[in-house]
Design a protein around this motif. Structure first.
Motif, short mmCIF file in Angstrom:
data_model
loop_
_atom_site.label_atom_id
_atom_site.label_comp_id
_atom_site.label_asym_id
_atom_site.label_seq_id
_atom_site.Cartn_x
_atom_site.Cartn_y
_atom_site.Cartn_z
N GLY A 1 10.31 15.72 -4.42
CA GLY A 1 10.47 15.63 -6.14
C GLY A 1 10.36 14.12 -6.82
N SER A 2 10.44 12.76 -5.71
CA SER A 2 10.41 11.48 -6.38
C SER A 2 9.37 11.23 -6.93
CB SER A 2 10.33 10.75 -5.06
OG SER A 2 12.00 10.79 -3.87
N GLY A 3 7.99 11.97 -7.03
CA GLY A 3 6.58 11.66 -7.24
C GLY A 3 6.28 9.63 -7.15
N ALA A 4 5.10 9.32 -7.47
CA ALA A 4 4.51 7.80 -7.03
C ALA A 4 6.10 7.25 -7.48
CB ALA A 4 3.55 7.63 -8.51
N GLY A 5 5.38 5.93 -6.25
CA GLY A 5 6.67 4.20 -6.22
C GLY A 5 6.04 3.75 -4.89
N SER A 6 6.62 2.31 -4.80
CA SER A 6 6.32 1.75 -3.49
C SER A 6 7.80 0.66 -2.98
CB SER A 6 5.13 0.73 -4.73
OG SER A 6 5.99 -0.20 -5.95
N LEU A 7 7.46 -0.10 -2.33
CA LEU A 7 7.92 -0.45 -1.61
C LEU A 7 7.54 -2.14 -0.81
CD1 LEU A 7 11.55 0.02 -0.57
CD2 LEU A 7 10.71 0.70 1.18
N GLN A 8 8.36 -2.97 -0.97
CA GLN A 8 7.79 -3.30 -1.15
C GLN A 8 8.25 -4.36 0.68
OE1 GLN A 8 5.51 -6.09 -2.59
NE2 GLN A 8 5.31 -7.07 -0.27
N LEU A 9 7.90 -4.67 1.46
CA LEU A 9 7.78 -5.00 2.80
C LEU A 9 8.14 -6.15 3.33
CD1 LEU A 9 6.35 -1.87 4.62
CD2 LEU A 9 9.26 -1.95 3.60
N ALA A 10 8.19 -6.45 4.47
CA ALA A 10 8.76 -7.92 4.66
C ALA A 10 6.96 -8.34 5.10
CB ALA A 10 9.46 -8.11 6.37
N GLY A 11 6.79 -9.40 4.98
CA GLY A 11 5.32 -10.21 5.56
C GLY A 11 4.47 -9.80 4.87
N TRP B 1 3.59 -6.86 3.29
CA TRP B 1 3.27 -5.57 3.32
C TRP B 1 4.18 -4.98 2.17
CZ3 TRP B 1 0.20 -4.36 6.79
CH2 TRP B 1 -0.67 -4.92 7.79
N ARG B 2 2.89 -3.48 1.91
CA ARG B 2 3.66 -2.93 0.04
C ARG B 2 3.29 -1.84 1.04
NH1 ARG B 2 4.96 -3.97 -4.52
NH2 ARG B 2 4.84 -2.53 -6.08
N LEU B 3 3.79 -0.95 1.22
CA LEU B 3 4.45 0.87 0.98
C LEU B 3 3.52 1.84 -0.56
CD1 LEU B 3 3.81 2.80 3.24
CD2 LEU B 3 6.15 3.11 3.39
N GLN B 4 2.94 2.41 -1.22
CA GLN B 4 2.64 3.25 -1.73
C GLN B 4 2.37 4.29 -1.69
OE1 GLN B 4 -0.72 0.13 -2.51
NE2 GLN B 4 0.32 -0.45 -4.92
N TRP B 5 2.81 5.57 -2.22
CA TRP B 5 3.15 6.54 -2.31
C TRP B 5 2.08 7.43 -4.22
CZ3 TRP B 5 7.33 4.35 -1.36
CH2 TRP B 5 8.04 4.45 -2.07
N GLN B 6 1.51 7.85 -3.68
CA GLN B 6 1.39 9.23 -4.88
C GLN B 6 1.94 10.73 -4.50
OE1 GLN B 6 -2.26 8.67 -5.51
NE2 GLN B 6 -2.30 6.39 -6.56
N ARG B 7 1.47 11.61 -5.51
CA ARG B 7 1.98 13.22 -5.36
C ARG B 7 1.52 13.41 -3.54
NH1 ARG B 7 0.34 16.93 -9.50
NH2 ARG B 7 1.55 15.91 -10.94
N SER B 8 0.29 12.62 -2.72
CA SER B 8 0.22 13.34 -2.04
C SER B 8 -0.07 12.70 -0.58
CB SER B 8 -0.90 14.10 -1.83
OG SER B 8 -1.83 13.50 -1.88
N THR B 9 -0.25 11.33 -0.88
CA THR B 9 -0.64 10.28 0.02
C THR B 9 0.75 9.63 0.21
OG1 THR B 9 -2.74 11.03 -0.52
CG2 THR B 9 -2.23 9.23 1.19
N LEU B 10 0.94 8.85 1.67
CA LEU B 10 1.30 7.70 1.53
C LEU B 10 0.50 6.39 2.40
CD1 LEU B 10 4.23 6.38 2.05
CD2 LEU B 10 4.19 6.96 3.95
N VAL B 11 0.69 5.66 1.69
CA VAL B 11 -0.61 4.13 2.04
C VAL B 11 0.03 3.43 2.60
CG1 VAL B 11 -2.58 2.98 1.51
CG2 VAL B 11 -2.67 5.34 0.44
N LEU B 12 -0.01 2.33 3.54
CA LEU B 12 -0.01 1.07 3.80
C LEU B 12 -1.06 -0.23 3.36
CD1 LEU B 12 2.59 -0.93 5.23
CD2 LEU B 12 1.24 -0.53 7.15
N THR B 13 -0.19 -1.37 2.56
CA THR B 13 -1.21 -2.25 2.03
C THR B 13 -1.03 -3.95 2.69
OG1 THR B 13 -0.96 -2.62 -0.37
CG2 THR B 13 -2.74 -1.32 0.68
N CYS B 14 -1.79 -4.57 2.68
CA CYS B 14 -1.25 -6.08 2.66
C CYS B 14 -1.96 -6.71 2.20
CB CYS B 14 -1.83 -6.03 4.20
SG CYS B 14 -1.58 -8.05 5.09
N ALA B 15 -0.71 -7.43 1.18
CA ALA B 15 -0.85 -8.51 0.22
C ALA B 15 -2.00 -9.80 0.78
CB ALA B 15 0.15 -9.49 -0.08
N PRO B 16 -3.20 -10.30 0.20
CA PRO B 16 -4.11 -11.02 0.53
C PRO B 16 -3.68 -12.24 1.03
CG PRO B 16 -4.54 -10.03 -1.51
CD PRO B 16 -2.97 -9.59 -1.36
#
Length: 365
Positions: free
Chosen positions: A326-336, A338-353
């Motif tokens: 029930g938390s909905g969409a969001g994101s979390l900045q990680l070290a190095g 990296w950024r973790l993003q999520w929507q209703r159904s999926t969790l995605v890990l991305t790296c800044a350019p």
């Protein structure tokens, strides 16, 4: 196939300790692969001298090419003399030895640490492993070999337990671990105790150069060795041996859990953006259906696989809170970056350019 036995002419060089180590290596062939070049770290203390004696005797069965390395930190007035005597002994045994004196990196103090200018244990350890890796690369060695014993393993477990380490920390001091690139650090004497190596040195009449700093109680590990373990042994004889066995079991359990977590991640049905199966994205619904502890274990395993390091306990707890149903969409900045993003159904890990990838889309792992 039974273990090869020594030839009669070498019987005097063969003992129950040699057979014990030989069988241990046969059970764990990746520890010290046959016919490889090995670089042995030798301080001159009883553990490393026992290591040299055992492997020298066993090399006719395993075909190793042995080289020794000794690091003189220059922290004791007699350390230079010890290095010279050790080099003379190695030459008499026909064993090549590379001796190096500590040269601090630019900006690094020659001695650092606590009161009285006590050299930092961490600084010395980092320098040794750095120089050992360079020496191994020059020799083409596949393994750097140290004389750590079950006694060291018991001390490490207690030390990390007091610090509140994760189970992986309690299972540290493994028999084999990556050192640099494909180079591995091997610890073949973990089945032996410090009492075993002392007895072996006496039986084989090996020279030993004790390090007086091992008695300096200003070092935390020495205090644990001299003040804590004796109390545990008095209360429960054999405590150190059982602690070392516990560390071995924890290491095996950690390896098992890692394999099971990889299978569980695959079973979760990870997908990439095209819908094809991959480990680039995690579906949230099946993850949220698990108990919180299992969610944390899976996320830690998945993220450490991509990031190359584990999340801190606080970061992991924050992530689990934000991913709660029930938390909905969001994101979390990680070290190095990296950024973790999520929507209703999926969790995605991305790296800044990075500077090299400036102007391109962030890379999705």
């Amino acid at each position: 196939m039974s273990d090869p036995q020594p030839q009669p002419s070498a019987a005097a060089d063969w003992s129950a300790d040699h057979l014990r180590l030989h069988r241990h290596l046969r059970r764990h062939p990746a520890l010290l692969p046959d016919s490889d070049t090995l670089l042995l770290a030798v301080s001159g203390g009883q553990d490393s001298m026992a290591l040299v004696a055992l492997l020298t005797a066993l090399r006719r069965l395993h075909g190793w090419r042995l080289h020794l390395w000794h690091g003189d930190h220059g922290w004791r007035p007699e350390s230079g003399r010890t290095a010279q005597q050790l080099a003379a002994w190695a030459a008499g045994q026909g064993l090549p030895l590379l001796g190096e004196c500590w040269q601090p990196e630019p900006g690094e103090p020659a001695a650092s640490g606590g009161a009285g200018g006590i050299p930092s244990e961490a600084a010395g350890r980092a320098w040794r492993y750095r120089r050992l890796a360079i020496g191994a690369a020059a020799l083409g060695a596949s393994r750097v070999v140290t004389g750590h014993t079950a006694s060291d393993r018991a001390e490490t477990l207690l030390f990390n337990l007091a610090r509140g380490s994760h189970r992986r920390g309690l299972a540290s001091l493994r028999g084999l671990r990556a050192l640099e690139g494909e180079l591995q650090l091997a610890r073949p004497l973990l089945p032996f105790s410090r009492a075993d190596t002392g007895r072996l040195c006496r039986q084989l009449q090996l020279p030993v150069w004790p390090d007086p700093s091992n008695n300096d109680r200003r070092y935390s590990r020495n205090r644990l060795r001299q003040e804590v373990l004796p109390v545990l042994e008095a209360l429960h004889p054999g405590a150190a041996r059982r602690l070392a066995a516990l560390a071995e079991q924890l290491a095996a359990d950690d390896d098992t859990q890692g394999e099971l977590l990889s299978l569980a991640l695959a079973a979760l049905g990870a997908r990439d953006s095209s819908g094809a199966g991959s480990d680039q994205q995690l579906p949230l619904a099946p993850l949220r259906a698990l108990q919180r502890a299992n969610q944390g274990a899976l996320l830690q395993h998945w993220l450490s696989h991509h990031l190359g390091e584990r999340l801190s306990r606080r970061s992991l707890e924050t992530l689990l809170d934000r991913l709660a149903a029930g938390s909905g969409a969001g994101s979390l900045q990680l070290a190095g970056g990296w950024r973790l993003q999520w929507q209703r159904s999926t969790l995605v890990l991305t790296c800044a350019p990075t500077a090299e990838s400036h102007g391109r889309e962030p890379r999705v792992l």
